[in-house]
Design a protein around this motif. Sequence first.
Motif: not given
Length: 307
Positions: A134-143, A192-198, A265-266
Amino acid sequence: MNDRPGPAAGRPAADHPGALRDLLALLDLERIERDIFRGISRPAVVPRVFGGQVAAQALVAAGRTVPDDRPAHSLHAYFLVPGDPGAPIVYEVDRIRDGRSFTTRRVVAIQHGRPIFHLSASFQTHEEGLDHQQEMPKAPDPETLPTAEELLPRHADRFPDPTVVDRLLEARSAVDLRYAQDPPYLTAGERREPRSQVWFRTQGPLADDPLLHVCLATYVSDMTLLDSILLAHGRGGWAVGDVVGASLDHAMWFHRPFRADEWLLYDQESPSSSGGRGLGTAKIWTRDGRLAVSVIQEGLVRVPRSR
């Protein structure tokens, strides 16, 4: 078959920051018999052994009985009873199968004479095959995201127990873990939407042993996977006292090589919760967009009864 050395073997401990050095020592199990290992525990944020620690140590034990040309490709585990952080854990490895391409191991973790956890793990020699993802989801840069040291003290007044912040910081001190959105304990009461990114990576470089990186990802994978369940119901979790939770079972599939000392990215979500249990599913991506790991976990998620 020649067994591999421990994943922390051969690296000067002084080369690592203190917390990471302690975590690597935790994974460097003592071999007390051919297929029997012993590990210790580190302080956890709750009065039981952290589930990610037991899973990672069990995978270390399994991997120590497998040649180093066969990396782990999957694990399936059950948490049976809470572990005692003050007692050592004995890991007994059963060599289920040694095939031409696949090796299978079963591990039972024992404390006080009874099993507290068991794991099945499979290892495979490298081979070429069909390849897609799959394509990687979008996420802000960790820095661009706050560290735990920046985020938690800023919101210490949200926790009814003043020791929670210190316990969280200590438990995660070996890993740089950064939330892409506010974690549940900062948004309790808001559905909230049941989704979390770390994003996460270790607090320092690691040796090249693939087993070490897989075991460290296993360790971290149990830290935040139930967050998405809490978000769907506006719950803050154990840290704010509105939910009692624990891991019940855990499964991981390792698709492509990765390094746990580089940003991962988790991406986590929950498709369902019912009957006092919640299901979390997740994918771990390398920063350059490769799907490295898939994770599924069911956890106990209970609302405390009113007194």
